[in-house]
Design an enzyme around this catalytic site. Structure first.
Site, PDB file in Angstrom:
ATOM      1  N   GLU A   1       0.596  -1.098  -0.210  1.00 46.25           N
ATOM      2  CA  GLU A   1       0.141  -0.001  -0.094  1.00 46.25           C
ATOM      3  C   GLU A   1       0.501   1.049   0.025  1.00 46.25           C
ATOM      4  OE1 GLU A   1      -2.804  -0.296  -0.717  1.00 46.25           O
ATOM      5  OE2 GLU A   1      -2.695  -2.883  -0.175  1.00 46.25           O
TER       6      GLU A   1
ATOM      7  N   HIS B   1      -5.383  -5.669 -11.330  1.00 49.85           N
ATOM      8  CA  HIS B   1      -4.588  -6.997 -10.353  1.00 49.85           C
ATOM      9  C   HIS B   1      -4.263  -8.447 -11.232  1.00 49.85           C
ATOM     10  CE1 HIS B   1      -6.884  -4.698  -7.351  1.00 49.85           C
ATOM     11  NE2 HIS B   1      -5.825  -4.695  -6.229  1.00 49.85           N
TER      12      HIS B   1
END
Length: 739
Positions: A348, A435
């Site tokens: 992140e 992703h």
């Protein structure tokens, strides 16, 4: 510093060899390594770039209506400075117009990396389609993707230049929540003439995974008022907050505190345990980037992002938001599997790094690269941390049970094992979820780090295939990570695709390890292993970048080339400016540029076997250029009073040119109320903008061309303006003269 109660193992950050490494990484060239900048040094370099932005734009041959805005800066040990700029055209943001200027230690421009090499221009900045229509379409796109509470938070007129010919467009940002309850900041770009969608991407970037335990670790805390808080003042003031299961992503949360500085009990039911894992993960990530890449925080300014835990209930995700400069983590299924393990935190926070460097759009192939970057660097962080409770691996979120069957979230050695991700590049890859398209980049990193075939690393079995069945020799994990980091921060731009990533990493490998080195060649081989480009064989030539030369100035530019074949090389060039030539045996381009020109140049290198390699660039020869700018705001009162802003021109010989460029930026509600004049040093007045009460629109962001050839250049020039209608006021934001 504080001890925390977790299972009895101890974690330390260590740059020494890690168990399971199968390939030793070569030592990079010292001069190409980044310098660790203090916040003051970083700010000073940005300030210099801001002050020189007009001169830089002129040197790059940008149009009169284009302006540069420095975003970030890096400095190499040899003094080379890499400055990343965003662009505007006629005052409008140019999405995809970002570029990186590479300057030598003496300030001389070496080359430039552009996202889009097309000239930035549009026929008109007047939109055919309305802003309201753009907002309506964008909201419909968000709803079609399963969004809830979707509303258009903002809309602005932009130039879309991320691909192909630049066009006038609307950029709408849609808020609300995504289908999985993650906050939404969906950016939808539509053609301002036709309403057609040009691009869309999510600005809220997320990953998957949960933390079990990081072992007994030491974390940064501060004692204040008899309590300890999760505030790491040694790492930019990183703080961890509890948002107490709110679904409002605007809530700052409560800074976690403790009475005895013993945090958590190793179980997810304790509110502190997930916070410990996040705080530790942020700590290790900060240390990795600082100690390995010389980076002082995500923005390289010494300031840490913040972390928030316990978002929503049963929220099986984590996300990064630029708007709050923060990473937020859910507690997973039944609030018992928090997504807070080390590689999730590093993942992140790396989204934040990407946002503050290349700015890869979170859609299409650039979005896949954005996700791959977070996976790649989180793996590098995990191996570097050398934590026995969570040893390094090439699995993403392996402890989270994302699929409910105990398997990892993603595999880097063979991404398709998750049933969704792509192992290799193919036409149409950009249609995948980011992703899944990230698999190509993840697979490259594994092949570059460890090579192809079966092996066991830290107790995990891998067996990585290649697209063409040809084995890949590894360059080592450290080298692969250094190459990717340099490619990201120095050469990639907002719309870089996989072909562009190959180019960027090969240039980074050349910088760090040398053109034609084993590391350079095997970097390309790893890309061939995922069907991006070919393996290197035969002649190789280094890119030269666009060249900028002053008229009647001597030139000496060495072409750098090698070959995998033995024997001598020969050199040839087409399109060289008048007065320049290339030595066929040495590759040295020399001479004196004798005519103003902008010329496309092709250099061809041939080896003894007949193998050739070419590099193409633009060579600009310009006459004397100087840019002077005044950025001091001058208020324009709501009266007929005239106001002045001055520029003192020095060092420019002779008269001003016949095409003196006068750029004026004025903030005012109604430009129809303004008059604008240029006053030469001898008092001669040149009317730039007469009073025109019928013209509509706010602001002035215009470049005027003035025939000032009768004026001596040196001296004090003045900009004069006044507001002739009562009711509104404004100010001169900036103005500049380009000789």
């Amino acid at each position: 510093m504080a001890a925390v109660a977790l299972p009895a193992t101890t974690a330390t950050a260590d740059t020494s060899a890690v168990n399971g490494r199968t390939a030793a990484s070569p030592a990079p060239r010292a001069g190409a390594l980044p310098v660790r900048l203090s916040p003051a040094e970083h700010a000073a370099l940005l300030a210099q770039a801001h002050a020189r932005r007009a001169a830089t734009a002129k040197a790059l041959g940008l149009g009169a209506q284009e302006e540069l805005r420095p975003k970030s800066v890096l400095k190499d040990a040899d003094g080379t400075v890499h400055t990343r700029y965003e662009r505007t055209f006629a005052g409008l943001p140019v999405l995809g117009g970002d570029l990186v200027v590479h300057a030598a230690a003496n300030g001389e421009l070496k080359n430039v990396t552009k996202n889009n090499r097309a000239a930035i221009t549009v026929a008109s900045t007047a939109a055919v389609r309305t802003a309201e229509s753009a907002k309506g379409f964008a909201v419909s796109r968000a709803k079609a993707e399963g969004g809830k509470d979707s509303t258009a938070d903002s809309v602005r007129k932009v130039i879309w230049a991320a691909s192909g010919k630049p066009v006038l467009a609307w950029e709408t940002v849609v808020g609300g929540v995504q289908h999985d309850r993650t906050p939404s900041e969906l950016h939808v770009i539509t053609d301002a003439a036709t309403g057609k969608k040009l691009f869309e991407y999510q600005a809220v970037e997320n990953g998957v995974g949960n933390s079990q335990y990081s072992g007994q670790v030491t974390i940064g805390t501060v004692k204040s008022g008899g309590k300890f808080t999760l505030n790491d003042t040694t790492r930019g003031g990183h703080k961890t907050y509890d948002v107490a299961h709110t679904t409002d992503w605007n809530v700052a949360g409560t800074l976690l505190s403790d009475s005895n500085d013993i945090w958590g009990n190793g179980l997810p039911s304790d509110v502190q345990t997930p916070a410990v894992d996040v705080h530790y993960g942020a700590q290790v990530t900060w240390d990795y980037y600082k100690n390995v890449h010389g980076r002082n925080g995500i923005r390289n300014d010494g300031v840490a992002a913040k972390s928030r835990v316990h978002f929503d209930n049963n929220y099986t995700n984590a996300f990064w938001m630029d708007s709050c400069f923060c990473a937020t983590y859910g507690d997973g299924a039944n609030n018992l599997k928090p997504l807070t393990q080390m590689d999730v935190a590093a993942h992140e926070l790396t989204h934040g790094l990407t946002a503050n460097t290349a700015g890869l759009y979170y859609g299409g192939e650039s979005g896949g690269l954005n996700e791959a970057t977070s996976d790649i660097m989180s793996a590098a962080v995990e191996f570097w941390a050398n934590n026995p409770a969570d040893p390094g691996d090439y699995l993403v979120a392996e402890k989270s049970d994302v699929w409910g069957d105990g398997t990892p979230g993603r595999y880097m050695d063979e991404p398709s094992k998750d049933g969704y991700a792509a192992d290799y590049w193919y036409a149409g890859l950009d249609d995948l979820d980011v992703h899944d398209s990230s698999g190509v980049g993840n697979h490259w990193f594994y092949l570059a780090s460890e090579g192809s075939g079966a092996k066991t690393i830290n107790g995990v079995n891998y067996d990585s295939p290649t697209y063409d069945g040809v084995p890949v020799t590894p360059i080592g994990r450290d080298a692969a990570a250094k190459i990717w980091y340099r490619a990201l921060t120095v050469y990639m731009t907002s719309a870089t695709d996989y072909a562009g990533a190959r180019t960027a990493t090969l240039q980074a490998a050349t910088d760090l390890y040398g053109l034609g080195s084993a590391t350079h060649i095997n970097t390309a081989a790893a890309w061939a292993g995922v069907n991006v480009g070919t393996r290197i064989s035969g002649a190789l030539v280094a890119g030269l970048g666009d060249q900028n030369t002053l008229l009647n100035t001597a030139v000496s530019l060495q072409v750098k080339a090698v070959s995998t074949n033995p024997g001598a090389l020969s050199y040839a060039a087409t399109g060289l400016p008048a007065g320049l030539s290339i030595n066929a045996s040495t590759g040295l381009i020399s001479g004196t540029a004798s005519a103003v020109t902008t010329s496309p140049v092709t250099v061809t290198v041939t080896d003894s076997s007949g193998s050739t390699a070419t590099t193409q660039f633009t060579w600009r020869v310009r006459s004397y250029v100087n840019v002077f700018e005044n950025t001091t705001n001058v208020p324009i009162p709501d009266t007929t009073q005239l106001v002045y802003s001055t520029i003192n021109v020095t060092g420019v010989p002779g008269n001003a040119p016949s095409d003196l460029q006068v750029r004026v930026d004025i903030k005012h509600e109604f430009r129809s109320e303004l008059t604008i004049d240029l006053i030469a040093p001898d008092g001669t007045v040149y009317v730039l903008r007469p009073y025109n009460g019928s013209e509509q629109g706010p602001y002035v962001a215009t470049t005027y061309t003035v025939n000032a050839s009768s004026e001596v250049a040196a001296g004090t020039w003045k900009l004069r303006t006044g507001d002739f209608i009562y009711g509104d006021a404004g100010y001169i934001d900036s103005w500049k003269l380009t000789f």
